[in-house]
Each structure stands twice: as C-alpha cells, then as structure tokens.
Motif scaffolding. Structure first.
Motif, PDB file in Angstrom:
ATOM      1  N   GLU A 100      32.897  27.098 -22.280  1.00  0.00           N
ATOM      2  CA  GLU A 100      33.962  26.095 -22.166  1.00  0.00           C
ATOM      3  C   GLU A 100      33.520  24.749 -22.751  1.00  0.00           C
ATOM      4  O   GLU A 100      34.287  24.098 -23.476  1.00  0.00           O
ATOM      5  CB  GLU A 100      34.358  25.917 -20.702  1.00  0.00           C
ATOM      6  CG  GLU A 100      35.149  27.080 -20.136  1.00  0.00           C
ATOM      7  CD  GLU A 100      35.505  26.866 -18.682  1.00  0.00           C
ATOM      8  OE1 GLU A 100      36.590  27.313 -18.268  1.00  0.00           O
ATOM      9  OE2 GLU A 100      34.710  26.247 -17.948  1.00  0.00           O
ATOM     10  N   ALA A 125      35.009  22.758 -25.913  1.00  0.00           N
ATOM     11  CA  ALA A 125      35.449  21.363 -25.774  1.00  0.00           C
ATOM     12  C   ALA A 125      34.823  20.474 -26.835  1.00  0.00           C
ATOM     13  O   ALA A 125      35.482  19.591 -27.400  1.00  0.00           O
ATOM     14  CB  ALA A 125      35.096  20.848 -24.383  1.00  0.00           C
ATOM     15  N   ARG A 171      43.266  16.471 -25.211  1.00  0.00           N
ATOM     16  CA  ARG A 171      43.735  16.986 -23.923  1.00  0.00           C
ATOM     17  C   ARG A 171      43.102  18.348 -23.610  1.00  0.00           C
ATOM     18  O   ARG A 171      42.745  18.636 -22.466  1.00  0.00           O
ATOM     19  CB  ARG A 171      45.266  17.103 -23.930  1.00  0.00           C
ATOM     20  CG  ARG A 171      45.985  15.787 -23.794  1.00  0.00           C
ATOM     21  CD  ARG A 171      45.945  15.293 -22.363  1.00  0.00           C
ATOM     22  NE  ARG A 171      46.518  13.971 -22.182  1.00  0.00           N
ATOM     23  CZ  ARG A 171      46.342  13.238 -21.085  1.00  0.00           C
ATOM     24  NH1 ARG A 171      45.582  13.678 -20.103  1.00  0.00           N
ATOM     25  NH2 ARG A 171      46.904  12.061 -20.982  1.00  0.00           N
ATOM     26  N   ARG A 172      42.991  19.167 -24.641  1.00  0.00           N
ATOM     27  CA  ARG A 172      42.351  20.479 -24.462  1.00  0.00           C
ATOM     28  C   ARG A 172      40.902  20.304 -24.046  1.00  0.00           C
ATOM     29  O   ARG A 172      40.416  20.964 -23.103  1.00  0.00           O
ATOM     30  CB  ARG A 172      42.458  21.261 -25.769  1.00  0.00           C
ATOM     31  CG  ARG A 172      41.809  22.635 -25.742  1.00  0.00           C
ATOM     32  CD  ARG A 172      42.073  23.309 -27.076  1.00  0.00           C
ATOM     33  NE  ARG A 172      41.314  24.515 -27.266  1.00  0.00           N
ATOM     34  CZ  ARG A 172      41.288  25.209 -28.410  1.00  0.00           C
ATOM     35  NH1 ARG A 172      42.019  24.778 -29.432  1.00  0.00           N
ATOM     36  NH2 ARG A 172      40.574  26.308 -28.520  1.00  0.00           N
ATOM     37  N   LEU A 228      39.578  17.730 -22.583  1.00  0.00           N
ATOM     38  CA  LEU A 228      39.577  17.143 -21.243  1.00  0.00           C
ATOM     39  C   LEU A 228      39.735  18.224 -20.174  1.00  0.00           C
ATOM     40  O   LEU A 228      38.989  18.254 -19.178  1.00  0.00           O
ATOM     41  CB  LEU A 228      40.712  16.119 -21.146  1.00  0.00           C
ATOM     42  CG  LEU A 228      40.965  15.468 -19.791  1.00  0.00           C
ATOM     43  CD1 LEU A 228      39.777  14.635 -19.358  1.00  0.00           C
ATOM     44  CD2 LEU A 228      42.223  14.600 -19.852  1.00  0.00           C
ATOM     45  N   GLU A 229      40.706  19.122 -20.378  1.00  0.00           N
ATOM     46  CA  GLU A 229      40.953  20.171 -19.383  1.00  0.00           C
ATOM     47  C   GLU A 229      39.785  21.143 -19.291  1.00  0.00           C
ATOM     48  O   GLU A 229      39.465  21.639 -18.199  1.00  0.00           O
ATOM     49  CB  GLU A 229      42.246  20.912 -19.723  1.00  0.00           C
ATOM     50  CG  GLU A 229      43.510  20.085 -19.546  1.00  0.00           C
ATOM     51  CD  GLU A 229      43.611  19.460 -18.159  1.00  0.00           C
ATOM     52  OE1 GLU A 229      43.274  20.155 -17.167  1.00  0.00           O
ATOM     53  OE2 GLU A 229      44.000  18.282 -18.068  1.00  0.00           O
ATOM     54  N   LEU A 230      39.144  21.413 -20.415  1.00  0.00           N
ATOM     55  CA  LEU A 230      37.979  22.300 -20.385  1.00  0.00           C
ATOM     56  C   LEU A 230      36.840  21.689 -19.572  1.00  0.00           C
ATOM     57  O   LEU A 230      36.159  22.392 -18.809  1.00  0.00           O
ATOM     58  CB  LEU A 230      37.513  22.586 -21.826  1.00  0.00           C
ATOM     59  CG  LEU A 230      38.397  23.564 -22.615  1.00  0.00           C
ATOM     60  CD1 LEU A 230      38.089  23.482 -24.105  1.00  0.00           C
ATOM     61  CD2 LEU A 230      38.188  24.995 -22.106  1.00  0.00           C
ATOM     62  N   HIS A 231      36.623  20.386 -19.710  1.00  0.00           N
ATOM     63  CA  HIS A 231      35.585  19.725 -18.912  1.00  0.00           C
ATOM     64  C   HIS A 231      35.963  19.694 -17.437  1.00  0.00           C
ATOM     65  O   HIS A 231      35.094  19.817 -16.573  1.00  0.00           O
ATOM     66  CB  HIS A 231      35.338  18.312 -19.441  1.00  0.00           C
ATOM     67  CG  HIS A 231      34.424  18.275 -20.625  1.00  0.00           C
ATOM     68  ND1 HIS A 231      33.055  18.326 -20.522  1.00  0.00           N
ATOM     69  CD2 HIS A 231      34.689  18.220 -21.967  1.00  0.00           C
ATOM     70  CE1 HIS A 231      32.502  18.289 -21.727  1.00  0.00           C
ATOM     71  NE2 HIS A 231      33.472  18.223 -22.620  1.00  0.00           N
ATOM     72  N   ARG A 232      37.245  19.522 -17.157  1.00  0.00           N
ATOM     73  CA  ARG A 232      37.682  19.560 -15.747  1.00  0.00           C
ATOM     74  C   ARG A 232      37.426  20.937 -15.155  1.00  0.00           C
ATOM     75  O   ARG A 232      36.946  21.065 -14.022  1.00  0.00           O
ATOM     76  CB  ARG A 232      39.167  19.205 -15.665  1.00  0.00           C
ATOM     77  CG  ARG A 232      39.416  17.707 -15.705  1.00  0.00           C
ATOM     78  CD  ARG A 232      40.873  17.359 -15.536  1.00  0.00           C
ATOM     79  NE  ARG A 232      41.033  15.907 -15.488  1.00  0.00           N
ATOM     80  CZ  ARG A 232      42.126  15.252 -15.842  1.00  0.00           C
ATOM     81  NH1 ARG A 232      43.196  15.931 -16.279  1.00  0.00           N
ATOM     82  NH2 ARG A 232      42.178  13.943 -15.752  1.00  0.00           N
ATOM     83  N   HIS A 233      37.771  21.970 -15.911  1.00  0.00           N
ATOM     84  CA  HIS A 233      37.591  23.336 -15.414  1.00  0.00           C
ATOM     85  C   HIS A 233      36.116  23.654 -15.217  1.00  0.00           C
ATOM     86  O   HIS A 233      35.732  24.413 -14.309  1.00  0.00           O
ATOM     87  CB  HIS A 233      38.228  24.333 -16.388  1.00  0.00           C
ATOM     88  CG  HIS A 233      38.341  25.717 -15.839  1.00  0.00           C
ATOM     89  ND1 HIS A 233      37.433  26.713 -16.131  1.00  0.00           N
ATOM     90  CD2 HIS A 233      39.255  26.269 -14.991  1.00  0.00           C
ATOM     91  CE1 HIS A 233      37.770  27.823 -15.502  1.00  0.00           C
ATOM     92  NE2 HIS A 233      38.880  27.584 -14.807  1.00  0.00           N
ATOM     93  N   GLU A 291      34.843  14.660 -18.752  1.00  0.00           N
ATOM     94  CA  GLU A 291      36.235  14.239 -18.517  1.00  0.00           C
ATOM     95  C   GLU A 291      36.419  12.768 -18.872  1.00  0.00           C
ATOM     96  O   GLU A 291      37.367  12.380 -19.563  1.00  0.00           O
ATOM     97  CB  GLU A 291      36.610  14.422 -17.044  1.00  0.00           C
ATOM     98  CG  GLU A 291      36.869  15.831 -16.591  1.00  0.00           C
ATOM     99  CD  GLU A 291      37.311  15.820 -15.130  1.00  0.00           C
ATOM    100  OE1 GLU A 291      38.291  15.106 -14.817  1.00  0.00           O
ATOM    101  OE2 GLU A 291      36.663  16.494 -14.310  1.00  0.00           O
ATOM    102  N   CYS A 318      44.235   5.828 -18.641  1.00  0.00           N
ATOM    103  CA  CYS A 318      43.053   6.580 -19.073  1.00  0.00           C
ATOM    104  C   CYS A 318      41.782   5.744 -18.935  1.00  0.00           C
ATOM    105  O   CYS A 318      40.757   6.226 -18.430  1.00  0.00           O
ATOM    106  CB  CYS A 318      43.228   7.026 -20.521  1.00  0.00           C
ATOM    107  SG  CYS A 318      44.396   8.379 -20.759  1.00  0.00           S
TER     108      CYS A 318
END
Length: 291
Positions: A5, A9, A33-34, A36-41, A48, A71
């Motif tokens: 992941e 990212a 955004r992609r 960002l979401e990968l780091h959150r996951h 993030e 942001c």
C-alpha cells in the motif's frame, strides 16, 4: 500488505506531483487523494499529513481556500502530535502563503516566523532561505520595505552558499525592487541585473521576462529610453504565447503602454490594450497562469 500500500501511495503521489507541475490539477487531486487513503488504511499518520499538505498546496492554487485551510490545519495538528518538526515547518510555511492570499497578513507572518524558528533549530539552510524570501515579500507588501530588504539580504547570504540558482535569481530581483522603493537606485539596478542573468541561465523565461519588464520601468524612470526599449524587446520575446499570458498582463503590458504613452503614441497604447483584452476572451487555465 502495508508495504504494498505504501509503495502504491508513493507512486501515486509522485505522479500527482508531476501532473500538478503541468497544470493537470484535477488528475493530481485524484492521485493525491488515493495516496492519502492508502496511508490511512496502512495506519501511517505521517504519510497522511504529508499528502494533506500537498492537497493544501493544490487547493490554494485552485482558489479552493476553505478546503486548503482544512487540509493544512489537519496536517499541522498531526505533525505536531508526532513531533515531526521539519514537516510542521513546511506545512506552516505553505499555510502562510494561503493566509497571505486571504489578506490575513498577521497570521501569515506568525506562521512564517514559526517556520523559520523550526528550520533554524533543524539547521535546514536551503528551506530557511525560501521562507526568509517569502517573509520578505510579505513585509514589503505591507509597507515594511526596510525590514524586507534585510530579510532578502539574509536569504541571499544563504542562497549564495547552496545550489539554488533559480531561487537566488528571483530573490535578487525582488531585492532590487525593494531597494528601488527606498531610492537606492544603483543597488536596485545591480540586484535586478544579476537576478535576470541567473534566471536566463536557468531558462526561467517567465520570471526573467517579468524582471526585465520591471528593470525597463526603472530605466524609463531614469530617462534611459534606449535601455528601456532593449528590455522591452527582450521581455516580449520571453513572454510570448498563452503560457506567459498572466505574466504578460501583470508585468509587460503596463510597461509597454507606459513606453508608448511617454512617446506620445496614445493610439498605439490603446491598440495594445485592446488586443490583449481580445485575447482574454477565454478564461486562463492553471497552466497558463504559470502554476
């Protein structure tokens, strides 16, 4: 897994930065955004916060100021919680750019000074020079030109020691304009000329063209019409085409109109303005704005 992941990212973020530099901001936003979401996951709060900061820059350039501020605030909170001082400094400095754009100059100055304090603690001289120049711009814009000159000169002391010729050229140009405001004409000419030469060597056509137009204004003020005409021709050659339109309108057009008016050719001055106005029928894209 988490490693896959984060690798994805990194690729998405790198492609987003590449597209953003070319004015393809919608695609860049999707990729940021992609990432960002990968780091959150992957439960990576530092990652993030970094991509939130990147989105803040993107939204500022797109005049989506509320989203940019949200942001930046979230990124700053995360970096402070994690103790990431250098990351905090960078986001704080970029947030200051937004605050200045919004006219919140006191908050902008506070953020710039906070950024500089951290960078000095960290010994990060290249970044310190960047934000010294930014703070100098703010001081100059708010009527504190004497202080601004001091800040520009501090930035130059650093930039002459590190390999950032484009930033050095831009800072010299701004220093020249500030010195001109203070009536230090010879020093203004010296700084502008050195800055223009460095920018030309770096093939930085837009800022070089802008400073040539501004130096031409100085020549015009001094009654050196021949030198002003030379700078006008060079600036026109550099600021041709659609990508240069914003620079042409802001810097070249007023200079050219003033040259023609001073020569008593008001009809030609009117024609220049009319032609540029006709060319503005289509709205400017981010790429045309030099972003």
């Amino acid at each position: 897994g988490q490693g896959d992941e984060l690798a994805e990212a990194k690729i998405a973020g790198g492609l987003a930065a590449f597209l953003s530099e070319r004015g393809r901001n919608d695609e860049a936003e999707t990729l940021y955004r992609r990432a960002l979401e990968l780091h959150r996951h992957a439960a990576d709060p530092r990652g993030e916060a970094i991509y939130l900061g990147n989105l803040g820059i993107l939204y500022t350039e797109a005049a989506r100021y509320d989203e940019a501020e949200a942001c930046y605030r979230e990124a700053l909170d995360t970096h402070r919680q994690l103790g990431n001082r250098t990351d905090e400094a960078i986001v704080s400095g970029n947030y200051a750019i937004l605050l200045k754009t919004l006219g919140r100059t006191q908050e902008a100055e506070l953020n710039y000074r906070r950024t500089l304090n951290i960078l000095r603690e960290q010994g990060n001289r290249p970044l310190e020079s960047r934000y010294l120049s930014n703070l100098a711009n703010l001081l100059d814009d708010t009527g504190r030109t004497v202080q601004a000159v001091g800040m520009y000169e501090m930035a130059l002391d650093i930039l002459r020691q590190v390999n950032q010729p484009r930033m050095l050229g831009a800072t010299l140009g701004n220093l020249g304009l500030a010195r001109q405001k203070l009536g230090r004409i010879d020093e203004a000419y010296t700084a502008l000329s050195e800055g223009i030469q460095l920018l030309l060597e770096q093939e930085a056509r837009l800022p070089a063209g802008a400073f040539l137009a501004l130096r031409g204004e100085l020549f015009l003020l001094l009654g050196e019409t021949g030198s002003a005409e030379t700078d006008l021709l060079e600036a026109e050659a550099l600021l041709k085409g659609e990508p240069a339109r914003a620079f042409r309108i802001q810097f070249l057009l007023p200079f050219k109109v003033r040259m023609l008016a001073n020569a008593g050719d008001t009809d030609a001055a009117e024609s220049v303005l009319a032609a540029e106005l006709e060319g503005m029928a289509e709205p400017m894209t981010d790429s045309e704005l030099g972003k």
